[in-house]
Design an enzyme around this catalytic site. Structure first.
Site, mmCIF file in Angstrom:
data_model
loop_
_atom_site.group_PDB
_atom_site.id
_atom_site.type_symbol
_atom_site.label_atom_id
_atom_site.label_comp_id
_atom_site.label_asym_id
_atom_site.label_seq_id
_atom_site.Cartn_x
_atom_site.Cartn_y
_atom_site.Cartn_z
ATOM 1 N N LEU A 11 22.411 34.119 55.936
ATOM 2 C CA LEU A 11 21.424 34.271 57.012
ATOM 3 C C LEU A 11 22.006 33.761 58.334
ATOM 4 O O LEU A 11 22.490 32.632 58.410
ATOM 5 C CB LEU A 11 20.147 33.487 56.689
ATOM 6 C CG LEU A 11 19.491 33.770 55.334
ATOM 7 C CD1 LEU A 11 18.111 33.115 55.285
ATOM 8 C CD2 LEU A 11 19.400 35.256 55.049
ATOM 9 N N ALA A 13 20.424 35.169 61.519
ATOM 10 C CA ALA A 13 19.654 35.917 62.524
ATOM 11 C C ALA A 13 18.952 34.990 63.506
ATOM 12 O O ALA A 13 18.424 35.436 64.512
ATOM 13 C CB ALA A 13 18.643 36.829 61.840
ATOM 14 N N ARG A 18 19.132 25.823 70.616
ATOM 15 C CA ARG A 18 19.536 24.460 70.981
ATOM 16 C C ARG A 18 21.021 24.351 71.337
ATOM 17 O O ARG A 18 21.460 23.373 71.930
ATOM 18 C CB ARG A 18 19.195 23.481 69.850
ATOM 19 C CG ARG A 18 17.739 23.040 69.918
ATOM 20 C CD ARG A 18 17.493 21.854 69.033
ATOM 21 N NE ARG A 18 17.419 22.224 67.632
ATOM 22 C CZ ARG A 18 17.773 21.425 66.636
ATOM 23 N NH1 ARG A 18 18.254 20.229 66.871
ATOM 24 N NH2 ARG A 18 17.641 21.823 65.393
ATOM 25 N N GLY A 103 24.409 30.750 57.572
ATOM 26 C CA GLY A 103 25.638 30.846 58.369
ATOM 27 C C GLY A 103 25.953 29.589 59.150
ATOM 28 O O GLY A 103 27.101 29.343 59.508
ATOM 29 N N LYS A 336 58.181 28.517 74.318
ATOM 30 C CA LYS A 336 57.292 29.652 74.011
ATOM 31 C C LYS A 336 58.121 30.810 73.494
ATOM 32 O O LYS A 336 59.155 31.136 74.077
ATOM 33 C CB LYS A 336 56.543 30.070 75.279
ATOM 34 C CG LYS A 336 55.527 31.156 75.026
ATOM 35 C CD LYS A 336 55.445 32.176 76.135
ATOM 36 C CE LYS A 336 56.568 33.196 76.064
ATOM 37 N NZ LYS A 336 56.370 34.363 76.937
ATOM 38 N N ALA A 365 68.879 18.433 80.670
ATOM 39 C CA ALA A 365 67.586 18.064 81.253
ATOM 40 C C ALA A 365 67.212 19.014 82.374
ATOM 41 O O ALA A 365 68.046 19.380 83.190
ATOM 42 C CB ALA A 365 67.656 16.636 81.787
HETATM 43 C C1 UD1 Z 1 14.612 26.127 56.002
HETATM 44 C C2 UD1 Z 1 13.800 25.925 54.728
HETATM 45 C C3 UD1 Z 1 13.609 24.433 54.480
HETATM 46 C C4 UD1 Z 1 14.942 23.748 54.393
HETATM 47 C C5 UD1 Z 1 15.764 24.035 55.641
HETATM 48 C C6 UD1 Z 1 17.156 23.516 55.494
HETATM 49 C C7 UD1 Z 1 12.322 27.831 54.563
HETATM 50 C C8 UD1 Z 1 10.972 28.345 54.781
HETATM 51 N N1 UD1 Z 1 12.529 26.567 54.894
HETATM 52 O O1 UD1 Z 1 13.919 25.580 57.097
HETATM 53 O O2 UD1 Z 1 12.894 24.218 53.273
HETATM 54 O O3 UD1 Z 1 14.778 22.358 54.211
HETATM 55 O O4 UD1 Z 1 15.859 25.456 55.861
HETATM 56 O O5 UD1 Z 1 17.826 23.601 56.716
HETATM 57 O O6 UD1 Z 1 13.179 28.544 54.097
HETATM 58 N N2 UD1 Z 1 17.048 32.571 59.653
HETATM 59 C C9 UD1 Z 1 17.108 33.932 59.785
HETATM 60 N N3 UD1 Z 1 15.974 34.625 60.055
HETATM 61 C C10 UD1 Z 1 14.770 34.013 60.206
HETATM 62 C C11 UD1 Z 1 14.714 32.613 60.059
HETATM 63 C C12 UD1 Z 1 15.862 31.925 59.792
HETATM 64 O O7 UD1 Z 1 18.189 34.532 59.659
HETATM 65 O O8 UD1 Z 1 13.793 34.709 60.440
HETATM 66 C C13 UD1 Z 1 18.277 31.835 59.354
HETATM 67 C C14 UD1 Z 1 18.705 30.916 60.485
HETATM 68 O O9 UD1 Z 1 19.621 31.577 61.343
HETATM 69 C C15 UD1 Z 1 19.353 29.770 59.737
HETATM 70 C C16 UD1 Z 1 18.605 29.731 58.413
HETATM 71 O O10 UD1 Z 1 18.009 31.004 58.255
HETATM 72 O O11 UD1 Z 1 20.713 30.038 59.463
HETATM 73 C C17 UD1 Z 1 17.577 28.642 58.355
HETATM 74 O O12 UD1 Z 1 16.649 28.818 59.395
HETATM 75 P P1 UD1 Z 1 15.816 27.599 59.982
HETATM 76 O O13 UD1 Z 1 14.866 28.118 60.971
HETATM 77 O O14 UD1 Z 1 16.717 26.511 60.355
HETATM 78 O O15 UD1 Z 1 15.030 27.160 58.646
HETATM 79 P P2 UD1 Z 1 13.754 26.278 58.532
HETATM 80 O O16 UD1 Z 1 12.602 27.200 58.471
HETATM 81 O O17 UD1 Z 1 13.800 25.217 59.530
#
Ligand code: UD1
Ligand code: MG
Length: 455
Positions: A11, A13, A18, A103, A336, A365
């Protein structure tokens, strides 16, 4: 071990706001390599049937930077469950297990992934394996609620958790293995009826249990799960990477005089019995053979340093520098795209670019190869055993023969034959007594001007 029955879904997306960056969060480098590439390289060691990267924000940056994966697009970030749903079309016809990874959590080790696979295989009818960890500061992580029988009952998101649930420090890493064949049906059953209004991947636990499948968990250490959401977490990930790289180097027989001051790239190759003094930086693509010493404050990138050579202090090796056995590169020397044979010495204050240097040649030198005329680059060749006098400029293209000598302070624009002396500078001529006469005259002038002022 190959895993034809496994697909990885990564994942990526999320918006990564931040980071405050135009560059996609997962493309920020650690050890000179994109965060997501660290993870992809680990995943590749498992040889899954397919790897799908789920992209959304700044998708084109990922599709152009990353090769060897399938891409799935999640246009709107509706939650982790929705992100995995978006990957399903890319897995059409595949009914093996699905390992979901993030990711921006780049350092999950292959053996942790393997132990999730082993856990799934070991239990009959296991539908899900969740990777958990004991958090020092559980903050907003989802909490893993384990039943009396040791099985995972559910995952509660922080926003939805009661005070008692928030007190649990066993947390969800987000990494999950979903058993083959069930994923499509279970993912369809997700809803967004929760505090965040998102499709939570974590709800699969309840869905799998309701379907009569077992849900298992594997525990790992928190440092394996370093996540990057901000520049400060990026720096922490870099620090963790460097600590590991230093430990690996020392375990491989490299002496690091002050390990905390040496910085490695993801692909730095150091043989045993290499010694590295303080404050050395390795850019990508460096290979160092045994017996080499790299002295303090040197910077190396894209270079090979062969057996027993000595580099620095304060040396810079740039891409395609090839330093021969026992060669010596001294202070304030930049090399280089040049090949230096065994025993060559470039000891002080030089620039050597687009050059080949034969065995045992000595470069005095301040020697500069003038390889660029503002438009094109040209080559220099210096023969074996040649001696280049200090403060010489070799204007390329130019060829200095084997055993030739170039007189100090020369600007060489023409080739020098083997064993010849090449000099190009004004002839010295001395005037006897001139200095003494000059001083007397000047002193008299100074005295006269002083008495004028005082008078
Ligand atoms: C998620 C988990 C949480 C866990 C935490 C660990 C869920 C609902 N919650 O939290 O239990 O403790 O990760 O870090 O799964 N992403 C997408 N598409 C989206 C949302 C997220 O690709 O629509 C990807 C983000 O880019 C990231 C990852 O998923 O790489 C986690 O997303 P993030 O929003 O950090 O997860 P949380 O909901 O905070
Ligand atoms: Mg998060």
């Amino acid at each position: 071990m190959a895993h034809p029955e496994l697909a990885a879904v990564i994942l990526a997306a999320g918006q990564g706001t931040r980071m405050k960056s135009a560059l996609h969060k997962v493309l920020h480098p650690v050890g000179g390599k994109a965060l997501v590439s660290h993870l992809l390289d680990t995943v590749a060691t498992l040889k899954p049937a397919k790897t799908v990267l789920v992209v959304g924000d700044n998708a084109e940056q990922l599709t152009s930077a990353i090769q060897g994966v399938d891409f799935a697009v999640q246009d709107k970030q509706l939650g982790t469950g929705h992100a995995v749903q978006c990957a399903m079309p890319a897995l059409d016809g595949f009914d093996g297990d699905i390992l979901v990874l993030y990711g921006d959590v780049p350092f999950v080790a292959a053996d942790v992934m393997q132990s999730m696979l082993d856990t799934m295989r070991a239990a009959a009818n296991c539908g899900l394996v969740v990777l958990g960890f004991r958090a020092n500061d559980p903050a907003a992580y989802g909490r893993l609620i384990v039943g009396a029988d040791g099985s995972l009952e559910r995952i509660v998101e922080y926003k939805d958790a009661s005070a008692a649930e928030r007190a649990v420090n066993f947390c969800n890493s987000g990494i999950m293995l979903i058993s083959g064949g069930h994923a499509a049906t279970w993912l369809k059953a997700l809803s967004c009826d929760n505090a965040a209004g998102e499709y939570y991947l974590t709800d699969l636990v309840a869905i799998a249990r309701a379907a009569g499948a077992k849900v298992a968990h594997v525990e790992t250490e928190e440092p394996d799960l370093i996540g990057v959401n901000s520049r400060s977490e990026l720096a922490a990930a870099e620090a963790a990477f460097q600590t590991r790289a230093r430990e690996n180097a020392m375990a491989g027989g490299v002496t690091l005089v002050a390990p905390e001051t040496v910085f490695f790239s993801h692909d730095t190759e150091l043989a045993s019995d290499v010694t590295i003094e303080p404050n050395v930086v390795f850019g990508p693509g460096v290979k160092v053979e045994t017996g080499v010493t790299i002295k303090a404050f040197s910077h190396l990138e894209g270079a090979i340093v062969r057996r027993g050579a000595s580099i620095g202090p304060f040396a810079r090796l740039r891409p395609a520098a090839d330093i021969g056995e026992g060669a010596k590169i001294g202070n304030f020397v930049e090399i280089k795209k040049s090949r230096l044979a065994a025993g060559v010495k470039v000891s002080h204050l030089s620039y050597i670019g687009d050059t080949t240097i034969g065995k045992d040649a000595n470069i005095g030198a301040g020697t500069i190869t003038c390889n660029y005329d503002g438009f094109l680059k040209y080559n220099t060749h210096i023969g074996a055993g040649a001696f280049i006098g200090s403060n010489s400029s070799l204007v390329a293209p130019v060829n200095i023969g084997d055993g030739a000598i170039v007189g100090a302070g020369s600007v060489m624009t023409k080739d020098v034959a083997d064993d010849a002396l090449g000099v190009s500078r004004a002839k010295q001529h001395d005037i006897k007594g001139y200095a003494a006469k000059f001083r007397a005259k000047k002193q008299a002038e100074k005295n006269a001007s002083k008495s004028k002022k005082e008078g």
